[in-house]
Design an enzyme around this catalytic site. Structure first.
Site, PDB file in Angstrom:
ATOM      1  CG  ASP A  33     -11.710 -14.217  26.356  1.00 20.13           C
ATOM      2  OD1 ASP A  33     -11.614 -14.460  25.124  1.00 20.13           O
ATOM      3  OD2 ASP A  33     -12.000 -13.095  26.807  1.00 20.13           O
ATOM      4  CB  SER A  82       6.136   8.091  -1.631  1.00 15.37           C
ATOM      5  OG  SER A  82       7.180   8.043  -0.700  1.00 15.37           O
ATOM      6  CD  GLU A 153      -6.724  -0.882  -1.049  1.00 16.99           C
ATOM      7  OE1 GLU A 153      -6.030  -1.126  -0.038  1.00 16.99           O
ATOM      8  OE2 GLU A 153      -6.334  -1.141  -2.201  1.00 16.99           O
ATOM      9  CE  LYS A 155      -1.856   8.434   3.133  1.00 15.84           C
ATOM     10  NZ  LYS A 155      -1.683   8.644   4.583  1.00 15.84           N
ATOM     11  CG  ASP A 157      -2.799   9.341  10.181  1.00 12.44           C
ATOM     12  OD1 ASP A 157      -1.722   9.287   9.569  1.00 12.44           O
ATOM     13  OD2 ASP A 157      -3.153  10.318  10.856  1.00 12.44           O
ATOM     14  CD  GLU A 213       0.078   2.829   7.176  1.00 13.45           C
ATOM     15  OE1 GLU A 213       0.403   3.971   7.557  1.00 13.45           O
ATOM     16  OE2 GLU A 213       0.517   2.315   6.127  1.00 13.45           O
ATOM     17  CE1 TYR A 265       0.395  -0.886   1.547  1.00 11.21           C
ATOM     18  CE2 TYR A 265      -0.764  -0.209   3.529  1.00 11.21           C
ATOM     19  CZ  TYR A 265       0.369  -0.184   2.737  1.00 11.21           C
ATOM     20  OH  TYR A 265       1.483   0.527   3.137  1.00 11.21           O
ATOM     21  CE  LYS A 356      -3.180  12.530   3.229  1.00 12.56           C
ATOM     22  NZ  LYS A 356      -1.856  13.119   3.354  1.00 12.56           N
ATOM     23  CB  CYS A 450      22.676  35.406  -2.190  1.00 14.82           C
ATOM     24  SG  CYS A 450      22.840  34.064  -0.981  1.00 14.82           S
ATOM     25  CB  CYS A 453      27.252  34.678  -1.003  1.00 12.25           C
ATOM     26  SG  CYS A 453      26.156  34.621  -2.454  1.00 12.25           S
ATOM     27  CB  CYS A 468      22.149  32.089  -4.510  1.00 13.54           C
ATOM     28  SG  CYS A 468      23.913  32.468  -4.372  1.00 13.54           S
ATOM     29  CB  CYS A 473      26.514  30.706  -2.047  1.00 17.24           C
ATOM     30  SG  CYS A 473      25.365  31.260  -0.772  1.00 17.24           S
TER      31      CYS A 473
END
Length: 732
Positions: A33, A82, A153, A155, A157, A213, A265, A356, A450, A453, A468, A473
């Site tokens: 350092d 997505s 891979e 995922k 967060d 990410e 990625y 998931k 509904c 309405c 509806c 409406c």
């Protein structure tokens, strides 16, 4: 300045970049350092003494000198799609059967992995991106000898970001946003040590796009919350929220202090086919690492779903020992050529899925059940709950989806239920605990009329949703107006839900089109409106007329047409007339648009009330067409164009146009746009809060233009441009 000094500066930069890469990416320090600090200080002193040597990729330039005043919206060069979600192994198998079925639908036969042909999935929400333009369709036989089918891979967060490198140097970092446009956070991205300011290449390509990410390590997250607690500040709910909030800090010095990390990625090199850079996703990750990026080491190639399942199970417990949060596994088809052949559904790539881990669950009690009416007329039952903490937020309501789901759960008012966040976003009731049911628990039935309405509702055969169908409406109209005015649609400032409710309840606005009939005098009759606020709203509505055709299409609220699909459709159909007259087959032929979307669009334009809405919007002056390529070329090549051969610089915040939109208009009209003012600059387009560029332009005597003056110039081109038979309208 001597050549020796220039050589020393280059040498220092190279040594410091190598040390940073070893420390932050390889986790293998090669320099003490104290030595790093000494070399860094020497470089800093040389750059101070010789400022002409300072470059944007120098290690000294990671942190900006002053906070940004705002974030500008930027259009992604490649959209960020997505990912479809799978929540168990069965859904993963359904996904595999889905992409296999897609290959079979292309006219090819064959078996892939262990799955049979099945249905295609369509749910989920996690960030990723890939080139939208398909390659020529290769024969399936080309893949029959592939030994590795999938790459797994973890995922992460965190928060997805898009990076752009020009000639090897980082020039832009942007948030995911809506997938088409994001926010320019370059100044903050530069503070992340795991992101190279310059690629580790001697002869880098002209343009490189990288996706990845940004995240906060758990120990850093804990430290930040401890400091916020000691300072009496509100704590971050989870590392993901903290990462997203950090990336949107206006002061990059604060971002640097929070020590964000990054995993890359996805790689794309425009101008080269992906298979020339790498033939597989695995090779892409290795190339990214060679470029100087940190790539998650806990990845694995799998030859079957069984191996994927083993990887998933191993990390279900192993993730608890990771220094960062992960909420699942991303499974991608390894072959990039096969990825490009499979393409996309209306929202997701067919070649990837996010498997998931089970979401956090919590018990609570149902206090009552209400019904919400959406802009498509769908009636959605909502459980109002005793407040409970779930995944870092307080949950008080949860969707019950539809009447079939209510019957399946056998849910009653007063029941104790288990709630979770579907995809960790939308709270939903998972199951009821009947053993805790009180004696006075009340059953719930979907209403026959509904709730807004009072008109009869219908549940079409084969559908789970009750609707509806009253086009008048108020609930449908209110939701449509909120959607129309939203940021990704017409972006009408001041049109919040409370104002929309008042406008509809008082009968002032009866459709999206009548919004453009509002006057100051009419608004003054409403509560909380004065002359100034009424004028602001009328001006904001008027400004929305300048929004491009893609935003108008999205604002119409046609089922399945999100902002990404709207942009794709308007590129293929540059006017509303062309889209309205297109057959479902023509619409479906657009890459990324499926049969379901095509049918929904065709049906929408066949409805007389929708046809009337389009006519009224056209009469109101909204942009229902864009320039076609022919129109653009005519405008650019027009000898009479006052913009032809002229150089422009855009600065400040314009009243209605985003900076990128203004630049696009100038370029379409034959002008050139640069980022810096010089003696060669012909015009400076000036908005609010203009800074140093304005001062320099004034000193050089550069002509200044307001937004209106710029549009007036462009109108001259539009008038002089030859007419076409496409039905498209010229530039405003």
């Amino acid at each position: 300045m001597t050549p020796e000094i220039q050589q020393r500066v280059q040498q220092l930069r190279q040594k410091l970049q190598e040390a940073s890469y070893a420390y932050y990416v390889l986790d293998n320090p090669v320099m003490e350092d104290a030595v790093y600090d000494r070399l860094y200080r020497e470089l800093q002193e040389l750059e101070t003494q010789y400022p002409e040597l300072v470059t944007s990729d120098s290690p000294t330039q990671r942190i900006g000198e002053r906070p940004a005043s705002r974030f500008n919206s930027v259009r992604h060069n490649i959209p960020l799609y997505s990912l479809e979600n799978a929540f168990n192994i069965q859904e993963l198998e359904d996904w595999e059967q889905g992409w296999q079925r897609q290959l079979k639908g292309d006219g090819e036969m064959g078996r892939w992995g262990d799955g049979e042909m099945g249905r295609e999935g369509d749910k989920g929400d996690c960030s990723d991106s890939q080139l939208r333009t398909p390659l020529a369709q290769p024969a399936l036989g080309a893949y029959s000898k592939l030994r590795t089918l999938y790459v797994c891979e973890l995922k992460i967060d965190g928060s997805a970001i898009a990076l752009t490198y020009e000639n090897g140097t980082l020039v832009r970092g942007a948030t995911r946003g809506d997938g088409v446009t994001g926010e320019d956070i370059t100044q903050n991205v530069r503070t992340i040590r795991a992101i190279p300011l310059r690629l580790h290449l001697e002869n880098p390509p002209p343009l490189v796009e990288v996706r990845g990410e940004a995240f906060l390590p758990l120990d850093v997250f804990s430290q930040i919350n401890q400091e916020r607690s000691q300072a009496g500040e509100q704590l971050f709910a989870n590392p993901r929220n903290a990462a997203a909030g950090t990336l949107r800090q206006l002061d990059s010095r604060i971002v640097a202090q929070r020590r964000l990390d990054f995993f890359a990625y996805t790689l794309h090199v425009p101008g080269k086919e992906d298979i020339e850079v790498a033939k597989t996703q695995w090779e892409s990750l290795e190339v990214l690492q060679s470029f100087g990026f940190r790539v998650n080491p806990n990845r694995k190639r799998c030859q079957s779903l069984q191996e994927v399942e083993e990887y998933y199970d191993d990390w279900n417990t192993g993730r608890l020992n990771l220094p960062y949060m992960t909420d699942g596994v991303v499974v991608k088809i390894d072959s990039l050529a096969l990825q490009q052949q499979l393409g996309f559904t209306q929202k997701f790539p067919r070649w990837a899925v996010a498997l998931k881990y089970p979401a956090e669950e919590a018990p609570t009690r149902v206090e009552h059940i209400s019904v919400n009416v959406g802009r498509t007329g769908a009636l959605t039952p909502l459980a109002h709950l005793q407040p409970v903490q779930l995944a870092g937020t307080t949950v008080q309501r949860a969707t019950l989806h539809n009447s079939d789901r209510i019957a399946q759960l056998d849910i009653r008012i007063g029941d104790t239920v288990i709630v979770r966040k579907a995809g960790e976003i939308i709270p939903e009731v998972v199951r009821v605990l009947p053993e805790l049911r009180p004696a006075k628990a009340q059953s719930f039935q979907m209403p026959s009329h509904c709730p807004v309405c009072q008109q009869p509702v219908v549940k079409p055969a084969g559908e789970a949703v009750t609707r509806c169908i009253n086009a008048s409406c108020p609930a449908i109209l209110k939701a449509a107006l909120v959607h129309w005015s939203g940021r990704d649609a017409l972006d009408i400032n001041g049109m919040g839900e409370k104002l929309v409710e008042q406008l509809v309840d008082k009968g002032v606005v009866t459709s999206v089109a009548t919004l453009y009939d509002l006057t100051i005098d009419r608004l003054l009759t409403l509560e909380r409106f004065g002359q100034k606020s009424a004028q602001k709203l009328v001006d904001a509505i008027a400004q929305s007329k300048n929004q491009p055709w893609a935003r108008v299409l999205y604002g119409l609220g046609i089922r399945h047409v999100g902002s990404v699909n709207a942009q794709t459709l308007t590129e293929a159909f540059p006017s509303v007339d062309r889209l309205a007259n297109a057959s479902p087959a023509e619409i479906e032929s657009v890459y990324g648009i499926g049969a379901e979307i095509a049918q929904a669009i065709a049906r929408w334009f066949q409805v007389p009330s929708n046809q009337d809405l389009i006519s009224r919007l056209q009469a109101a002056g909204l942009q229902l067409a864009d320039l076609t390529p022919v129109d653009k070329q005519s405008a650019i090549s027009s000898a009479d164009s006052p913009l032809k051969g002229k150089t422009f610089v855009v600065t400040g915040t314009l009243p209605t146009l985003k900076r990128d939109e203004a630049k696009a208009l100038i370029q379409q009209a034959g002008g050139k746009v640069t980022d810096s003012v010089s003696a060669k600059t012909d015009y400076l387009v000036v908005g609010a809060d203009a800074g140093s560029k304005l001062k320099k332009a004034e000193s050089l005597g550069v002509t200044q233009l307001s937004e209106n003056e710029l549009l007036a110039l462009i109108k001259q081109i539009a008038v002089s441009a030859p007419e076409t038979t496409t039905g498209a309208r010229p530039l405003p």
